[in-house]
Design a protein around this motif. Structure first.
Motif, short mmCIF file in Angstrom:
data_model
loop_
_atom_site.label_atom_id
_atom_site.label_comp_id
_atom_site.label_asym_id
_atom_site.label_seq_id
_atom_site.Cartn_x
_atom_site.Cartn_y
_atom_site.Cartn_z
N ASN A 15 38.09 29.18 30.92
CA ASN A 15 37.07 29.58 31.89
C ASN A 15 37.75 30.16 33.12
OD1 ASN A 15 34.97 29.86 33.66
ND2 ASN A 15 34.06 27.90 33.21
N THR A 16 37.90 31.48 33.16
CA THR A 16 38.58 32.13 34.29
C THR A 16 37.61 32.52 35.39
OG1 THR A 16 38.43 34.26 33.18
CG2 THR A 16 40.45 32.99 32.85
N THR A 17 36.30 32.48 35.13
CA THR A 17 35.35 32.89 36.16
C THR A 17 35.29 31.89 37.30
OG1 THR A 17 33.49 31.84 35.02
CG2 THR A 17 33.91 34.15 34.52
N MET A 18 35.58 30.62 37.04
CA MET A 18 35.55 29.61 38.10
C MET A 18 36.59 29.92 39.18
SD MET A 18 33.15 27.52 37.44
CE MET A 18 33.45 26.03 38.36
N GLU A 19 37.68 30.57 38.79
CA GLU A 19 38.74 30.89 39.74
C GLU A 19 38.26 31.86 40.82
OE1 GLU A 19 42.19 32.24 37.66
OE2 GLU A 19 42.19 30.53 36.31
N THR A 20 37.28 32.67 40.52
CA THR A 20 36.77 33.63 41.51
C THR A 20 35.43 33.21 42.08
OG1 THR A 20 35.80 34.95 39.74
CG2 THR A 20 38.00 35.57 40.47
N GLU A 21 34.62 32.50 41.31
CA GLU A 21 33.28 32.12 41.78
C GLU A 21 33.31 31.06 42.87
OE1 GLU A 21 31.19 30.91 38.30
OE2 GLU A 21 30.88 32.95 37.60
N ILE A 22 34.12 30.05 42.72
CA ILE A 22 34.13 28.95 43.69
C ILE A 22 34.61 29.42 45.07
CG2 ILE A 22 35.09 26.68 44.24
CD1 ILE A 22 32.89 26.67 42.09
N PRO A 23 35.75 30.13 45.18
CA PRO A 23 36.13 30.62 46.52
C PRO A 23 35.07 31.54 47.13
CG PRO A 23 37.98 30.77 45.03
CD PRO A 23 36.79 30.40 44.20
N ALA A 24 34.43 32.38 46.32
CA ALA A 24 33.38 33.25 46.84
C ALA A 24 32.19 32.45 47.34
CB ALA A 24 32.94 34.24 45.76
N MET A 25 31.83 31.38 46.63
CA MET A 25 30.73 30.54 47.04
C MET A 25 31.05 29.83 48.36
SD MET A 25 29.03 27.32 45.03
CE MET A 25 30.48 26.31 45.26
#
Length: 36
Positions: A15-25
């Motif tokens: 799951n590589t999307t968590m690496e970008t979604e959490i900092p953006a959130m």
């Protein structure tokens, strides 16, 4: 005195999307209600 908070995550290695979604959130939340 400043409080420090830590957030832990357990996600599958594929799951590589968590690496970008959490900092953006977190940055979006900071724009709405800054803590500094």
């Amino acid at each position: 005195m400043q409080k420090t908070y830590r957030i832990g995550q357990i996600v599958p290695s594929s799951n590589t999307t968590m690496e970008t979604e959490i900092p953006a959130m977190l940055l979006a939340r900071q724009a709405v209600r800054p803590e500094r």
